[in-house]
Design a protein around this motif. Structure first.
Motif, PDB file in Angstrom:
ATOM      1  N   SER A 189     -16.111  29.591 -19.219  1.00  0.00           N
ATOM      2  CA  SER A 189     -14.807  29.848 -19.816  1.00  0.00           C
ATOM      3  C   SER A 189     -13.713  29.828 -18.746  1.00  0.00           C
ATOM      4  CB  SER A 189     -14.792  31.197 -20.524  1.00  0.00           C
ATOM      5  OG  SER A 189     -14.882  32.259 -19.571  1.00  0.00           O
ATOM      6  N   GLU A 190     -12.490  29.721 -19.186  1.00  0.00           N
ATOM      7  CA  GLU A 190     -11.371  29.766 -18.248  1.00  0.00           C
ATOM      8  C   GLU A 190     -11.352  31.092 -17.502  1.00  0.00           C
ATOM      9  OE1 GLU A 190      -6.448  29.816 -18.195  1.00  0.00           O
ATOM     10  OE2 GLU A 190      -7.523  29.295 -20.053  1.00  0.00           O
ATOM     11  N   ARG A 193     -10.463  23.296 -18.445  1.00  0.00           N
ATOM     12  CA  ARG A 193     -10.228  24.724 -18.646  1.00  0.00           C
ATOM     13  C   ARG A 193      -8.959  25.221 -17.958  1.00  0.00           C
ATOM     14  NH1 ARG A 193     -13.446  25.621 -22.922  1.00  0.00           N
ATOM     15  NH2 ARG A 193     -15.677  25.882 -22.410  1.00  0.00           N
TER      16      ARG A 193
END
Length: 817
Positions: free
Chosen positions: A285-286, A349
């Motif tokens: 995830s970011e 991302r």
């Protein structure tokens, strides 16, 4: 023998791939001195128009021809009586060889050169070059920068990899910077040199070796940073966040060192990164990436760089790798690599990495489909492109059997080798656009011009599609010329509609003033393309053959003289109306600008006459109106005339279009005429001098000074009792004597998109002066009259023509009934 492309290292590893050692693989018209003989039946319509409707029939002998010199142009025998403006100029692209080619000619010449490159052994040894359209791009470079200009010349491609064997023949003659990080040492050939293979694909030199390929940008230089790359794991094992966090300081340091070298003033617009970790970007995830890899992300963002270095990442070779149950994207013991790896996928991302980062997936040679080992673009599709990466020929340096340090060429596979195809292509683009596109624009253009047809329309697999370097170096969409008033931008004009059709009075003055100048046009994506400015200005040839014939067979014609009458104005008492008919454009000076106008004349017995005229709807593209006065009292040998002509869309018959904007002019002129009898001959002279007040609106022409014009003629005629009449004349057609135009021409653009203009003054006076020497003999017949004539024109159209002269010979029979 098959060698692995590398494995993990702290902080990274080479993209998993392989190389296999190999030995390489290798008009019915006659002509005179290039001139056209024009059928004399052109005179038929001209003769009909010269007399009152229904009263004159002009016929020519079938076997006679009118001969025109090389400077003339072929025309319809039934040209309309109002002479049209000069033909539209042919917009052309200046080549390095000094030619100026139209767009179709340029494309044809580029294709010819592309075919020559395609047949080159070095090109043929790398199938991927044709797949990405490199030969077409090379053709463009060849034409625009010369056959000695190597694609990519003047650009430095950066490579972070295992290091290279700088002594390999593929790097012969190159400027190479080498840096060593994390204790990396120069390549010794004990292991396969992954960096040598990668750098050779991007920028390998051309070689006489028949087995050697050359790089995409064989003229580019290299900057290489060596890092220790490990062997690829045999079992797919995504990198944990904790390991990524431990590698963060190392990556940060590595990229800081590279960018510090750039910031010292060294060129580094492209950086190839053919290494990575296991793990698909969709699994990170970011928030996780920023928390564990934040320092590296900040460094890669290059926030303070005025022109960010493009980061070219190998997408990864994880597809179909062996994997253990429970691992993300492991299906039946094999990886389904639906997205690029974690490092090449960072931009998917992280917003601040977008625009200057690209992931490259690998295509195979059979049908150009994605290989079975390459990661797909997946969620990074907006920042992903496809290029050849299987069975590519690479420069080999490493062991063979019991020997080390073997140099040669091998067959390789891996996205590690697809990435440098893109890196080299970007270098060629940067060179071709004269380093005037920002790096993010270069990458965006590569995406926008990629081949999205057929299988490449699947964004999840191919992202933007297959790289097409030929399309990336060609204009896209409508080319437009940016315009400015002073330094303020005022809009654009379509290149295709741009032209300046010059009237005959200007000769070749403006075209000569444009010699060597270029005008820049921007395509639909804002990329600059350059064209020869002079090719947009079309010059006139002087009086057309149909005009000469109309005069030749006109009523009361004294031949092809400058015109002995007072501008076609009547000399009897009363009021008349009609159509303004001039002799040739050489013969009636300024009033020829209103040829074909509707006129009303008033005149008195004492020699005073006046005329008013307008073209009205007869000439909607070149409207003109005005008035003239003439005075020649009976018994006096001299007469005077004066007049005013208003041109609403033209300037002395010149028409501006597109980027040249609109032209208009008001012209005041003063003329004289006179004649005396001497020894049986009638001798005469006439002339006009004018002052033109021109205006230019909405184009590259910013200002035009007042113009001075002139036209002069002397003539002699004699009637013989039994031999007809004979006449001679020497005349100069209407000519601009002095004046200038101030132009602001777009010549370049900055990486920020600001257009740069070149301002200069162009002299409008032609360099030559047309002089017409004419003779005519008229013999009365029982039915009509027979006419013979000839005109010799020196510097026709006030232009410097190859032959220096133009000759016309005419013959006809005229009968009025």
């Amino acid at each position: 023998m098959t060698l692995n492309g590398g494995g993990g290292f702290a902080p990274g590893r080479a993209s998993r791939g392989a190389v296999t050692l190999n030995g390489g693989r290798g008009s019915a018209a006659l002509s005179r001195s290039g001139c056209r003989l024009k059928p004399a039946f052109q005179a038929i319509r001209a003769a009909l128009e010269a007399g009152a409707p229904g009263r004159l029939l002009g016929l020519l002998f079938w076997g006679l021809v009118a001969v025109s010199g090389c400077a003339g142009r072929s025309e319809s025998p039934f040209a309309p009586s109002p002479p049209p403006p000069p033909p539209p100029p042919r917009n052309c692209i200046p080549t390095h060889a000094g030619e100026c080619l139209s767009a179709p000619e340029f494309q044809g010449a580029a294709e010819e050169r592309a075919e020559e490159y395609r047949r080159d052994p070095g090109f043929d040894n790398q199938w991927g070059l044709e797949a990405i359209g490199a030969h077409r791009a090379y053709g463009h470079v060849n034409l625009l920068q010369g056959p000695e200009a190597a694609p990519g010349a003047g650009v430095t491609v950066g490579v972070i990899d295992s290091g290279i064997d700088a002594g390999h023949p593929i790097f012969a003659g190159k400027t190479i910077y080498q840096g060593f990080l994390f204790g990396a040492a120069p390549q010794t050939g004990e292991r396969f040199s992954h960096g040598t293979a990668v750098a050779g694909i991007a920028a390998g030199a051309r070689s006489p070796d028949p087995n050697a390929p050359h790089g995409v940008a064989w003229g580019a230089d290299l900057a290489v940073w060596a890092i220790p790359l490990g062997e690829a794991d045999q079992v797919y094992d995504p990198i944990p966040l904790a390991t990524l966090a431990r590698a963060d300081p190392g990556f940060t340091y590595m990229f800081e060192q590279v960018f510090a070298w750039r910031d010292e003033g060294n060129d580094l617009d492209i950086l190839n990164l053919s290494f990575g970790y296991d793990g698909l970007i969709e699994g990170y995830s970011e928030a996780d990436l920023r928390a564990n890899f934040g320092e590296t992300i900040a460094t890669l963002a290059q926030a303070d760089a005025p022109d960010k270095t493009i980061l070219v990442w190998a997408a990864g070779n994880a597809n179909n790798d062996e994997c253990e149950a429970g691992v993300a994207n492991c299906v039946n013991g094999q990886v389904d690599a639906v997205s690029v790896g974690v490092l090449p996928g960072l931009m998917a991302r992280i917003a601040e990495l977008q625009g200057h980062s690209v992931a490259v997936v690998a295509l195979g040679p059979d049908g150009g489909a994605i290989t079975n080992f390459s990661n797909r673009c997946g969620i990074a599709a907006d920042f992903c492109i496809a290029a050849p990466g299987e069975d590519v020929t690479v420069a080999y340096f490493g062991p063979r059997d019991d020997e080390i340090g073997i140099r040669g060429y091998a067959s390789g596979r891996g996205t590690s080798y697809a990435a440098p195809m893109v890196s080299g292509g970007l270098a060629v683009m940067k060179q071709l656009f004269r380093d005037q596109l920002a790096n993010e624009e270069l990458l965006g253009r590569l995406f926008l011009t990629a081949d999205r047809t057929g299988i490449y329309a699947d964004r999840d697999i191919y992202g933007h599609g297959r790289m097409d370097l030929g399309a990336a170096t060609s204009p896209v969409g409508v080319l437009e010329v940016p315009l400015a008033t002073g330094t303020a931008a005022v809009g654009h004009a379509a290149l295709g509609s741009t032209g300046l059709r010059l009237g005959a009075a200007f000769g070749d003055g403006l075209v000569e003033a444009f010699d060597g100048d270029e005008v820049m046009a921007l395509d639909g994506y804002g990329a600059p393309f350059w064209y020869e400015l002079g090719s947009f200005a079309g010059t006139a040839d002087g009086p057309s053959m149909s005009a000469r014939l109309r005069t030749f067979l006109g009523p009361g014609s004294t031949g092809l003289t400058a015109g002995g009458s007072s501008g076609g104005m009547p000399a009897a008492l009363g009021v008349t109306a009609g159509v303004l008919r001039m002799p040739t454009a050489a013969g009636n000076g300024h009033l020829a600008l209103a040829e074909g106008a509707v006129q009303v004349n008033a005149f008195e017995e004492d020699g005073f006459s006046a005329t008013a005229f307008t073209t009205g709807p007869l000439r909607p593209l070149m409207p003109a109106s005005g008035a003239a006065l003439a005075w020649r009292p009976g018994g006096l040998p001299v007469g005077l005339r004066a007049g005013w002509i208003s041109e609403r869309e033209t300037m002395l018959g010149s028409l501006g279009q597109g980027a040249f904007g609109g032209l208009s002019a008001g012209t005041a002129f003063l003329g004289f005429e006179g004649g005396v009898a001497f020894g049986g001959w009638t001798l005469g002279a006439n002339g006009e001098f004018g002052v033109v007040n021109p205006a230019a609106q909405g184009g590259m022409i910013q200002e035009i000074s007042a113009l001075a014009t002139s036209t002069l003629a002397v003539h002699a005629s004699r009637v013989f009792e039994r031999a007809g009449s004979l006449s001679f004349s020497l005349s100069q057609p209407l000519r601009v004597e002095n004046g200038w135009a101030s132009l602001s021409v777009p010549s370049a653009r900055t990486k920020g998109g600001e257009v740069r203009y070149r301002s200069f003054r162009a002299d409008l006076a032609p360099g030559e002066r047309q002089l017409d020497l004419a003779a005519q003999w008229i013999r009365a017949l029982p039915l009509g009259e027979f006419r013979l004539g000839a005109v010799w024109s020196h510097w026709p159209g006030h232009r410097s023509v190859p032959t220096g002269a133009q000759i016309a010979a005419l013959a006809g029979w005229r009968w009025v009934f």
